[in-house]
Design an enzyme around this catalytic site. Structure first.
Site, PDB file in Angstrom:
ATOM      1  N   HIS A 121       0.880  -1.175   0.000  1.00 14.16           N
ATOM      2  CA  HIS A 121       0.000   0.000   0.000  1.00 14.16           C
ATOM      3  C   HIS A 121       0.919   1.227   0.000  1.00 14.16           C
ATOM      4  CE1 HIS A 121      -2.807   2.905   1.840  1.00 14.16           C
ATOM      5  NE2 HIS A 121      -3.794   2.063   1.597  1.00 14.16           N
ATOM      6  N   ASP A 198       2.798  -4.765   7.957  1.00 13.22           N
ATOM      7  CA  ASP A 198       1.602  -3.940   7.856  1.00 13.22           C
ATOM      8  C   ASP A 198       0.391  -4.887   7.892  1.00 13.22           C
ATOM      9  OD1 ASP A 198      -0.622  -2.609   6.938  1.00 13.22           O
ATOM     10  OD2 ASP A 198       0.345  -1.753   5.161  1.00 13.22           O
ATOM     11  N   GLN A 201      -4.694  -4.967   6.528  1.00 12.70           N
ATOM     12  CA  GLN A 201      -5.653  -5.715   5.731  1.00 12.70           C
ATOM     13  C   GLN A 201      -5.892  -7.121   6.293  1.00 12.70           C
ATOM     14  OE1 GLN A 201      -8.426  -5.495   3.331  1.00 12.70           O
ATOM     15  NE2 GLN A 201      -7.014  -3.788   3.296  1.00 12.70           N
ATOM     16  N   LYS A 224     -10.548  -1.018  10.043  1.00 15.05           N
ATOM     17  CA  LYS A 224     -10.623  -2.153   9.119  1.00 15.05           C
ATOM     18  C   LYS A 224     -11.200  -3.386   9.819  1.00 15.05           C
ATOM     19  CE  LYS A 224      -8.159  -0.288   5.560  1.00 15.05           C
ATOM     20  NZ  LYS A 224      -6.885  -0.381   4.894  1.00 15.05           N
ATOM     21  N   CYS A 362      -4.616   2.463  -3.803  1.00 18.45           N
ATOM     22  CA  CYS A 362      -3.392   2.911  -3.121  1.00 18.45           C
ATOM     23  C   CYS A 362      -2.250   1.928  -3.316  1.00 18.45           C
ATOM     24  CB  CYS A 362      -3.625   3.145  -1.629  1.00 18.45           C
ATOM     25  SG  CYS A 362      -4.768   4.451  -1.257  1.00 18.45           S
TER      26      CYS A 362
HETATM   27  C1  LIG Z   1      -5.911   0.446   4.703  1.00 24.22           C
HETATM   28  C2  LIG Z   1      -4.502   0.057   4.576  1.00 24.22           C
HETATM   29  C3  LIG Z   1      -3.470   0.934   4.961  1.00 24.22           C
HETATM   30  C4  LIG Z   1      -3.723   2.332   5.446  1.00 24.22           C
HETATM   31  O1  LIG Z   1      -4.467   2.368   6.604  1.00 24.22           O
HETATM   32  P1  LIG Z   1      -4.966   3.750   7.205  1.00 24.22           P
HETATM   33  O2  LIG Z   1      -6.023   3.368   8.176  1.00 24.22           O
HETATM   34  O3  LIG Z   1      -5.491   4.548   6.039  1.00 24.22           O
HETATM   35  O4  LIG Z   1      -3.789   4.414   7.827  1.00 24.22           O
HETATM   36  C5  LIG Z   1      -2.174   0.484   4.847  1.00 24.22           C
HETATM   37  N1  LIG Z   1      -1.892  -0.759   4.399  1.00 24.22           N
HETATM   38  C6  LIG Z   1      -2.846  -1.618   4.029  1.00 24.22           C
HETATM   39  C7  LIG Z   1      -2.461  -2.978   3.556  1.00 24.22           C
HETATM   40  C8  LIG Z   1      -4.178  -1.242   4.100  1.00 24.22           C
HETATM   41  O5  LIG Z   1      -5.133  -2.093   3.723  1.00 24.22           O
END
Ligand SMILES: *Cc1c(COP(=O)(O)O)cnc(C)c1O
Length: 404
Positions: A121, A198, A201, A224, A362
């Site tokens: 992302h 990260d 997701q 999320k 993104c």
């Molecule tokens: C949504 C997402 C982000 C960003 O999250 P924010 O809540 O906008 O800071 C980063 N990485 C992944 C894989 C995402 O799905």
């Protein structure tokens, strides 16, 4: 077992209409919906507890502080973290990553190397590019494959003594790919590099055990996983969080301030300058409670069934191409229809009350790799139904007729 009728009653938004149709919400990878149980916690906070935390001797401040710190412990336990102060509240994944990147700006040298993956992302790309500009360190990329996975053989070759940090997402938001993070972490640790995963997701679909993963940093956002926007977490191993300098200066993060010298507070407060999103933090804890009450085993099973069914049905559409049609993935289908722009499909589906995402999600490097402007992404949650998938598939077929 998922009691889908009961679960759907928990989400008031699912009974609203869009363009005169029942809302079908398939944009869960962008943000999930909020159950009444979490909405009630936010309302209760502003109705009964609202006050500033950690500083007051009065009753409201103490109760609010207790609720906020209890939420931190819920998060700690959910992710199987050793110590509550290894959980830092942030505004979300993006801020958590920026916090770590900012901390490393004083710890890197120009000859150092950082490794990211082609499936990231933008929020797990841009902060590291900025860090490289500041420090002179070099950014290496683990390439992706046509199937939508990471090329682990090349990753192995990229790693070397100069590698200091590796950043990979647990699950790709654009394709749903479940990355082999255990293997990625082990390989990085062998050469002495740290790893940030990260998890934005992943956490709505699986329950990561961070001690078992032995990851150095893990980040996610509450919105999320059925929580509110504007709050998230950074997990870091104690010794690493101690090594990193503070991210922002202000109230709450100090132990003493004089004009000659300021000393910083202990973890986690060192990284929590200013008044935080108190209601959001408490609601983050409530969101985890809610998801655990349904149970991740049930969620995984149900979402897998939804994904399999949706994949089978979507494949019946003429001219369809699915990106990342994998065995190991979460309930996301990213697709295109031959000769039709994804935006046009998305707009017609919206007319029918169906929310999907279109565009680069993104993750522009993934779209560049496939040489496409974007995809239509339908992302499912445990509160979606098989019937909704049927309606979407019919909707796509109708859209194709209108556009051809
Ligand atoms: C949504 C997402 C982000 C960003 O999250 P924010 O809540 O906008 O800071 C980063 N990485 C992944 C894989 C995402 O799905």
């Amino acid at each position: 077992m998922i009691d889908i009728f009961k679960i759907r009653e928990d989400f008031p938004i699912l009974s609203r209409k869009v363009n005169g149709q029942n809302l079908i919400y398939f944009d869960n990878a962008a943000t999930s919906q909020t159950p009444q149980q979490v909405i009630d916690v936010i309302t209760d906070y502003y109705t009964r507890l609202n006050s500033n935390i950690h500083r007051g001797v009065h009753r409201l401040s103490q109760e609010a502080t207790d609720a906020y710190e209890e939420a931190r412990i819920k998060i700690q336990q959910h992710f199987n973290v050793a110590k509550p102060y290894e959980i830092i509240f942030t505004s979300g994944t993006t801020e958590s990553i920026n916090l770590v990147a900012s901390g490393f700006s004083k710890l890197l040298k120009p000859e150092d190397e950082l490794v990211i993956s082609a499936l990231e992302h933008h929020s797990n790309i841009v902060p590291w590019q900025m860090l490289c500009e500041k420090t002179g360190a070099k950014l290496k990329v683990i390439p992706m494959t046509q199937e939508g996975t990471l090329d682990i053989k090349i990753y192995k070759n990229i790693l070397n003594k100069k590698t200091k940090l590796v950043f990979v997402n647990h699950v790709s938001n654009a394709l749903g790919t479940l990355n082999p993070v255990d293997e990625i972490i082990k390989m990085a640790h062998k050469i002495g590099a740290y790893v940030l995963i990260d998890g934005a997701q992943a956490c709505a679909h699986i329950k990561p055990d961070l001690q078992k993963m032995n990851v150095d940093f893990y980040v996610t956002s509450a919105h999320k996983l059925c929580g509110p926007t504007g709050v998230g977490m950074l997990y870091g191993k104690t010794e690493l969080l101690q090594k990193l300098p503070p991210y922002q200066g202000g109230g709450e993060m100090i132990s003493s301030v004089t004009f000659e010298k300021t000393t910083y507070a202990d973890l986690p407060h060192k990284f929590e300058a200013g008044t935080p999103n108190i209601a959001g933090g408490i609601a983050f804890g409530a969101a985890l409670d809610y998801m655990n009450s349904i149970g991740f085993k049930n969620i995984i099973k149900y979402e897998n069934d939804l994904l399999k069914y949706a994949t089978k049905e979507i494949k019946k559409i003429d001219g369809i191409k699915i990106y990342g049609d994998l065995q190991k993935k979460t309930a996301v289908i990213s697709f295109n229809i031959k000769n039709i722009h994804p935006y046009d499909i998305g707009s017609i589906l919206d007319q029918m009350g169906i929310a999907v995402r279109t565009g680069h999600h993104c993750a522009q490097p993934i779209m560049d790799y496939f040489e496409i402007p974007g995809t239509v992404r339908a992302s499912f949650s445990f509160y979606n139904t098989f019937n909704e998938i049927d309606i979407m598939v019919k909707g796509v077929q109708k859209a194709i007729k209108m556009l051809q």
